[in-house]
Design an enzyme around this catalytic site. Structure first.
Site, PDB file in Angstrom:
ATOM      1  N   ASN A   1       1.407  -1.292  -0.257  1.00  0.00           N
ATOM      2  CA  ASN A   1      -0.081  -0.199  -0.237  1.00  0.00           C
ATOM      3  C   ASN A   1       0.639   1.307   0.079  1.00  0.00           C
ATOM      4  O   ASN A   1       1.678   1.324   1.410  1.00  0.00           O
ATOM      5  CB  ASN A   1      -1.112  -0.218   1.299  1.00  0.00           C
ATOM      6  N   TRP A   2       1.239   1.708  -1.173  1.00  0.00           N
ATOM      7  CA  TRP A   2       1.563   3.189  -1.424  1.00  0.00           C
ATOM      8  C   TRP A   2       0.923   3.846  -0.252  1.00  0.00           C
ATOM      9  O   TRP A   2       2.091   5.148  -0.592  1.00  0.00           O
ATOM     10  CB  TRP A   2       1.932   2.944  -2.967  1.00  0.00           C
ATOM     11  N   LYS A   3       0.113   4.347  -0.724  1.00  0.00           N
ATOM     12  CA  LYS A   3      -0.971   5.777   0.120  1.00  0.00           C
ATOM     13  C   LYS A   3       0.066   6.999  -0.760  1.00  0.00           C
ATOM     14  O   LYS A   3       0.020   6.441  -1.603  1.00  0.00           O
ATOM     15  CB  LYS A   3       0.071   5.506   1.781  1.00  0.00           C
TER      16      LYS A   3
ATOM     17  N   HIS B   1      -9.878   1.627   4.724  1.00  0.00           N
ATOM     18  CA  HIS B   1      -8.376   1.618   5.197  1.00  0.00           C
ATOM     19  C   HIS B   1      -8.632   2.682   6.929  1.00  0.00           C
ATOM     20  O   HIS B   1      -9.124   3.232   6.707  1.00  0.00           O
ATOM     21  CB  HIS B   1      -7.199   1.979   4.379  1.00  0.00           C
TER      22      HIS B   1
ATOM     23  N   GLU C   1      -6.915   4.910   7.566  1.00  0.00           N
ATOM     24  CA  GLU C   1      -6.500   6.493   7.478  1.00  0.00           C
ATOM     25  C   GLU C   1      -7.580   6.887   7.177  1.00  0.00           C
ATOM     26  O   GLU C   1      -8.394   8.235   7.391  1.00  0.00           O
ATOM     27  CB  GLU C   1      -5.304   6.603   6.328  1.00  0.00           C
TER      28      GLU C   1
ATOM     29  N   GLU D   1      -6.086  -5.240  10.229  1.00  0.00           N
ATOM     30  CA  GLU D   1      -4.476  -3.861  10.209  1.00  0.00           C
ATOM     31  C   GLU D   1      -5.272  -3.549  11.697  1.00  0.00           C
ATOM     32  O   GLU D   1      -5.466  -2.016  11.862  1.00  0.00           O
ATOM     33  CB  GLU D   1      -5.167  -3.224   9.052  1.00  0.00           C
TER      34      GLU D   1
ATOM     35  N   GLY E   1       2.276   2.149  10.703  1.00  0.00           N
ATOM     36  CA  GLY E   1       3.382   2.640  10.324  1.00  0.00           C
ATOM     37  C   GLY E   1       4.169   3.699  11.940  1.00  0.00           C
ATOM     38  O   GLY E   1       4.965   4.423  12.080  1.00  0.00           O
TER      39      GLY E   1
ATOM     40  N   SER F   1       2.953  -2.436  10.098  1.00  0.00           N
ATOM     41  CA  SER F   1       4.448  -2.866  10.229  1.00  0.00           C
ATOM     42  C   SER F   1       4.929  -3.702  10.436  1.00  0.00           C
ATOM     43  O   SER F   1       6.006  -4.658  10.861  1.00  0.00           O
ATOM     44  CB  SER F   1       4.832  -2.448  12.107  1.00  0.00           C
TER      45      SER F   1
ATOM     46  N   GLY G   1       2.872  -1.288   3.922  1.00  0.00           N
ATOM     47  CA  GLY G   1       2.721   0.338   4.019  1.00  0.00           C
ATOM     48  C   GLY G   1       4.567   0.818   3.591  1.00  0.00           C
ATOM     49  O   GLY G   1       5.013   0.010   2.840  1.00  0.00           O
ATOM     50  N   GLY G   2       4.912   1.057   4.840  1.00  0.00           N
ATOM     51  CA  GLY G   2       6.058   1.474   5.087  1.00  0.00           C
ATOM     52  C   GLY G   2       7.090   0.087   3.839  1.00  0.00           C
ATOM     53  O   GLY G   2       8.392   0.904   2.492  1.00  0.00           O
TER      54      GLY G   2
HETATM   55  C1  PEP Z   1      -1.021   0.212   5.547  1.00  0.00           C
HETATM   56  O1  PEP Z   1      -1.221   1.671   5.925  1.00  0.00           O
HETATM   57  O2  PEP Z   1      -2.269  -0.343   5.236  1.00  0.00           O
HETATM   58  C2  PEP Z   1       0.053  -0.696   6.701  1.00  0.00           C
HETATM   59  C3  PEP Z   1       0.370  -1.800   7.255  1.00  0.00           C
HETATM   60  O3  PEP Z   1       1.309   0.675   6.941  1.00  0.00           O
HETATM   61  P1  PEP Z   1       2.596  -0.153   7.873  1.00  0.00           P
HETATM   62  O4  PEP Z   1       3.049  -1.343   7.040  1.00  0.00           O
HETATM   63  O5  PEP Z   1       3.714   0.737   7.114  1.00  0.00           O
HETATM   64  O6  PEP Z   1       2.033  -0.726   9.045  1.00  0.00           O
END
Ligand code: PEP
Length: 250
Positions: A9-11, A95, A97, A167, A173, A213, A234-235
């Site tokens: 997920n590149w956001k 999501h 966010e 999640e 994050g 994470s 994500g990251g």
């Molecule tokens: C996400 O935003 O879906 C996510 C899992 O982010 P991260 O891996 O950075 O925690």
């Protein structure tokens, strides 16, 4: 047997040019169908991304949101037909966010899931509890409620196409991953709730990811758990070492 699915997920990261270069690299790295791989890219990078992986049947491109109405006066929104025309395979909905900053509700998630499924796009439905909910020991009920509303009244033929991403908000994050036991407990609870609504056979085929994470050091132990069928990342999906997370799912 459920095939593992790992989606980045590149956001709000990566221009179209950056996405193209990164995905060309990924396209060389991902060369078999042992794991399903996806990238949820910004809208402006959708066409370039789909073009970059055109010759790689193992990588699918995802959108990060969709509107449930087919067209109309919804400034800034994107319809399912637009995603379909671009060649999108998956779409993230709900999501945390988007729930937190853009008021996405469980009801909207349910409507979005239905239009996506009717149009052959796989919804990746995100659910997760806050730290306060976990500490107050209401997290199991919170996720049950989100699942019940998100997949309410869906044509039973489509239910096993859905991907659910557990999640926990406190893990996104933050570098604070859920333990494999915590993640497994909730993914198994989600499967149980899908079974209550649509039966055991259907629930057995639904893929449930963990997200929060995930990185190359913790991915393997999470993927070894019986009810964790991959990850939403994500990251760590913005770096070339994302390939190590994909390898961990093999
Ligand atoms: C996400 O935003 O879906 C996510 C899992 O982010 P991260 O891996 O950075 O925690």
């Amino acid at each position: 047997m459920r095939k593992k699915v790992v989606i980045g997920n590149w956001k709000m990261n990566m221009t179209a040019e950056e996405a193209k270069n990164f995905l060309r690299f990924m396209s060389v790295e991902v060369k078999d169908d042992e794991v399903e791989v996806g990238f949820a890219v910004p809208y402006t990078a959708l066409w370039a991304s789909i073009d970059a992986v055109r010759d790689n049947e193992y990588i699918g491109i995802a959108a990060q949101n969709v509107h449930f109405e087919p067209r109309g006066a919804y400034t800034g929104e994107i319809s399912v037909e637009m995603l379909k025309e671009a060649g999108v395979k998956y779409c993230i909905i709900g999501h945390s966010e988007r729930r937190q900053y853009f008021n996405e509700t469980d009801e909207a998630v349910n409507k979005k899931a239905k239009v996506l499924l009717e149009n052959g796009i796989t919804p990746v439905i995100c659910v997760g509890e806050t730290l306060e909910e976990r500490e107050a020991n209401v997290h199991m009920g919170r996720i049950e409620d989100q699942i019940r509303k998100a997949i309410d009244n869906i044509d039973v033929r489509f239910v096993d196409k859905i991907i659910i991403a557990y999640e926990p908000i406190w893990a996104i994050g933050t570098g604070k991953t859920a333990s494999k036991e915590q993640a497994e407990e909730m993914c198994s609870h989600i499967r149980y709730n899908v079974a209550k609504m649509y039966g055991l056979n259907v629930a057995d085929n639904v893929r449930i990811q963990y997200g929060g994470s995930v990185n190359e050091s913790n991915a393997k132990e999470l993927f070894e758990m019986p009810n964790i069928d991959g990850a939403l990342v994500g990251g760590a999906s913005l770096k070339p070492t994302f390939t190590n997370i994909i390898k961990a799912a093999r």
